[in-house]
Scaffold this active site. Structure first.
Site, PDB file in Angstrom:
ATOM      1  N   HIS A  94      32.410  45.427  28.320  1.00 12.52           N
ATOM      2  CA  HIS A  94      31.283  46.347  28.350  1.00 12.52           C
ATOM      3  C   HIS A  94      31.407  47.267  27.153  1.00 12.52           C
ATOM      4  CE1 HIS A  94      30.563  46.248  32.971  1.00 12.52           C
ATOM      5  NE2 HIS A  94      30.155  45.149  32.366  1.00 12.52           N
ATOM      6  N   GLU A 111      34.144  52.573  36.186  1.00 16.80           N
ATOM      7  CA  GLU A 111      35.158  51.956  35.344  1.00 16.80           C
ATOM      8  C   GLU A 111      35.502  52.915  34.210  1.00 16.80           C
ATOM      9  OE1 GLU A 111      32.909  48.409  34.476  1.00 16.80           O
ATOM     10  OE2 GLU A 111      32.251  49.180  32.556  1.00 16.80           O
ATOM     11  N   THR A 123       9.797  32.166  31.013  1.00 18.26           N
ATOM     12  CA  THR A 123       9.920  30.756  30.614  1.00 18.26           C
ATOM     13  C   THR A 123      11.304  30.413  30.059  1.00 18.26           C
ATOM     14  OG1 THR A 123       8.887  31.361  28.521  1.00 18.26           O
ATOM     15  CG2 THR A 123       7.459  30.388  30.186  1.00 18.26           C
ATOM     16  N   GLY A 124      12.197  31.405  29.953  1.00 14.58           N
ATOM     17  CA  GLY A 124      13.570  31.117  29.528  1.00 14.58           C
ATOM     18  C   GLY A 124      14.314  30.359  30.630  1.00 14.58           C
TER      19      GLY A 124
END
Lengths: 289, 394
Positions: free
Chosen positions: A247, A209, A17-18
């Protein structure tokens, strides 16, 4: 074939429901993914994009036979949502949520031990088997069915690699974003292992990365086990050390986890390295010819 | 998030770990009163900055009189310390910790961090504490002892005991050092630390066990549930632009080049920096607008970049997944209308809602160079900012 998800995968959306979850539920349904249930405590009986909402994961599974879950629950509640899905014995749980506290993820990791659920993420774009099943937030239109497997710590770089391939007419078997957090459910080796055994995957693209040592460990594994060619790319060659590049995982400290070390490991294990990000697609194409 | 040594020591004290008696001052003329409250013959005058290597850079000095303490304090306060960890620009000292000195018999290292490889928490210790711990780790790894800790059990007594014996702690201090380890672990968990470090943990000639220096770092993703920790943030230790960015929920890092970058996703943002370098340019920043950014956030991000005087051109590189291209486009158009733009702007949009995004940019009438790939974008922005020429001349 393909790995982990296909046209038969029955998906539930936790936190459906977000706002963001609603948008991406629509996109997944449009792509053809079998979205069978949603979960938001207190909202049972509602529907989102035609999908029935339940209060608990257990009830959603019992009512709809869901086999996988995708989580859009906000960070403070996400670890609990993952454990609820694991307890319900779903085969696959994919957590999109970013910014989950690392201690919460350590608890989740311990909870996952000796369970049969595969967790992908958190802080990841999800997993897609083109033309069959899209679980997550990746744009569907850039993908094309084919034989290149993709695994990456970065969401948007996965899209970049996929789109380069598609524009060159090269399709993908499955693309998996394992996420950029220091503690995550699935690592490079899990995905490489699955691609190794998947008859539909001919070549694998591995996008890493800076930070951590998971690329180095993956290269070690490739050297000993991989039977298919691997194309590699590492982002963050020009990033200054000691800085957290978005990140939580992408931080170089004490000289560990540098791009140089990772590229060296790739070269030593026979990975075909794309030196710049725009060459990932062409490097794959050269190997196919 | 990092905090100062004196703040870390206050936290450790609240977890029952003994630290030297000390006073913090922010003005040099407070030194005299601060020293009155201390009882030792020797006082340590310690610069408070968010970086290690202070001792070797002259940021930690000993004083044997009030006058000497005052002199050291006025020398250090306001000065810029350049240590091995601050970078060449150094860090200005805004506060000083005056602390009771002591005679040290033996120094140990004790630290707790998260081990990514094994996905658990690890307690690390060495009997070779002090400033040389990094060298020990590199050249003599056998002298470093580790214990992996399960969150289910926490640090167990037997693990702490094994470590204390491994460090060859004197028998009469075994119980006490086990308490220090368990308290440090409790602090790590309860405060959502990413690093909790005591270095050195000292045995004084009086046989007392005391934490002479401490470093605590915190998981920034957990600060929402650590208001007491968040209150300790010292913004003067951070880059101004980075603070502004964090207030908008953006991930931003200042760099030294001339090409401003607005990208979604950390991996793509780093790859964008890499490819700009590849074409002979140099990025002015790392900026990840994150997933699901609002128009306001995009607008703030864009303004942050173009108000940086070193920026000579901007490259917007968006591959929308959870981020929608139309939101990016609206944010950029609004930002340009608010602050104006006289720099070359190169935009690459792809992914979720890309058609809507492109329409918004086209309709805006702004002078935008649209490109259709990462490669083309990087090459174009480098050419437009004369990056290659500068490199050749410079």
């Amino acid at each position: 074939m393909s790995i982990w998800v296909n046209g038969d995968t029955r998906v539930m959306v936790q936190g459906i429901t977000g706002r963001s979850a609603g948008f991406h539920t629509r996109a997944m349904v449009d792509y053809g993914t079998k979205i069978v249930a949603g979960v938001t405590p207190g909202r049972e009986g509602a529907t989102v994009e035609g999908v029935p909402v339940f209060n608990t994961v257990a009830k959603a599974v019992a009512s709809t036979g869901a086999t996988a879950s995708v989580i859009y629950v906000p960070a403070p509640f996400a670890a609990d949502a993952i454990m609820e899905a694991v307890e319900a014995e779903l085969e696959l749980v994919c957590c999109i949520t970013e910014h989950i506290p690392v201690l919460d993820m350590l608890r989740v990791k311990e909870y996952l031990a000796n369970k049969n659920t595969r967790l992908i993420g958190p802080n990841c774009p999800g997993i897609i088997t083109p033309a069959e099943c899209k679980i997550g937030i990746m744009p569907g239109y850039i993908h094309q069915k084919g034989n290149v497997g993709i695994v990456s710590r970065s969401g948007t770089l996965t899209y970049e690699a996929v789109y380069q391939l598609t524009r060159l007419g090269v399709g993908q078997s499955t693309a998996v974003g394992i996420g950029g957090d220091p503690i995550s459910g699935t690592d490079f080796i899990d995905v490489l292992d699955a691609f190794n055994d998947d008859p539909e995957t001919e070549i694998v693209v591995l996008i890493g990365e800076i930070g951590g040592t998971s690329e180095e460990r993956a290269c070690q594994w490739i050297k000993q086990n991989m039977q298919k060619p691997v194309v590699g790319f590492i982002s963050g060659i020009t990033a200054p050390p000691g800085k957290r590049m978005g990140h939580a995982g992408a931080i170089v400290s004490d000289g560990k986890g540098t791009a140089e070390e990772k590229l060296k490991a790739m070269h030593e294990s026979g990975v075909y390295v794309a030196e710049i990000p725009s060459q990932i697609g062409e490097t794959v194409l050269r190997l196919l010819k | 998030m990092n905090i100062h040594e004196y703040q870390a020591k206050n936290i450790l004290q609240s977890f029952g770990i003994k630290t030297p008696k000390g006073r913090v001052i922010f003005q040099a003329d407070e030194a005299e009163r601060a020293v009155w409250g201390l009882e030792s013959d020797v006082v340590a005058v310690k610069a408070q900055i968010h970086a290690g290597g202070r001792g070797k850079a002259g940021g930690i000095r000993l004083a044997t009189s009030i006058d000497e303490a005052k002199k050291h304090a006025s020398d250090i306060l306001g000065s810029t310390l350049v240590t091995l960890q601050t970078g060449a620009e150094g860090k200005q000292v805004h506060s000083i910790l005056l602390e009771e000195g002591c005679q040290v018999q033996q120094e140990y290292y004790l630290g707790i961090v998260i081990d990514r490889e094994s996905s658990d928490i690890v307690l690390i210790a060495s009997a070779e504490g002090g400033t040389e711990i990094e060298k020990t780790a590199e050249h003599d790894p056998d002298r470093i002892i580790t214990e992996h800790i399960s969150l289910l059990t926490g640090l167990t007594d037997f693990q702490a005991r094994r470590m204390a014996y491994g460090l060859k702690f004197p028998q009469q201090l075994i119980t006490e050092v086990i308490d220090v380890m368990k308290n440090l672990y409790r602090c790590f968990i309860e405060k959502d630390c990413s690093i909790a470090e005591i270095n050195p943990l000292a045995i004084t000639t009086e046989g007392e066990l005391i934490a002479l220096d401490a470093k605590l770092s915190f998981d920034s993703n957990a600060l929402y549930r650590q208001p007491d920790v968040l209150a300790l943030r010292d913004k003067r230790e951070e880059d101004e632009k980075e603070i502004e960015a964090s207030e908008h929920g953006l991930s931003y890092i200042s760099l030294t080049g001339s090409i401003g970058c607005l990208v979604n996703g950390a991996g793509l943002a780093m790859a964008t920096m890499d490819i700009i370098k590849h074409y002979g340019g140099s990025p002015a920043n790392f900026l990840d607008v994150g997933g699901g950014a609002s128009e306001d956030k995009v607008c703030a991000a864009f303004q942050l970049i173009v108000t940086d005087p070193q920026v000579k051109g901007v490259f917007v590189n968006i591959f929308g997944g959870i981020m929608k291209c139309d939101v990016i486009a609206r944010g950029i158009v609004r930002a340009v209308k608010e602050v104006g733009l006289c720099l070359p702007l190169v935009v690459r949009l792809e992914g979720t809602n890309v058609e809507e995004g492109k329409k918004i940019l086209d309709a805006s009438g702004l002078d935008i160079t649209s490109v259709s790939s990462l490669d083309e974008g990087a090459e174009t922005v480098v050419n437009l900012t004369g990056g290659i020429n500068n490199e050749h001349l410079g």
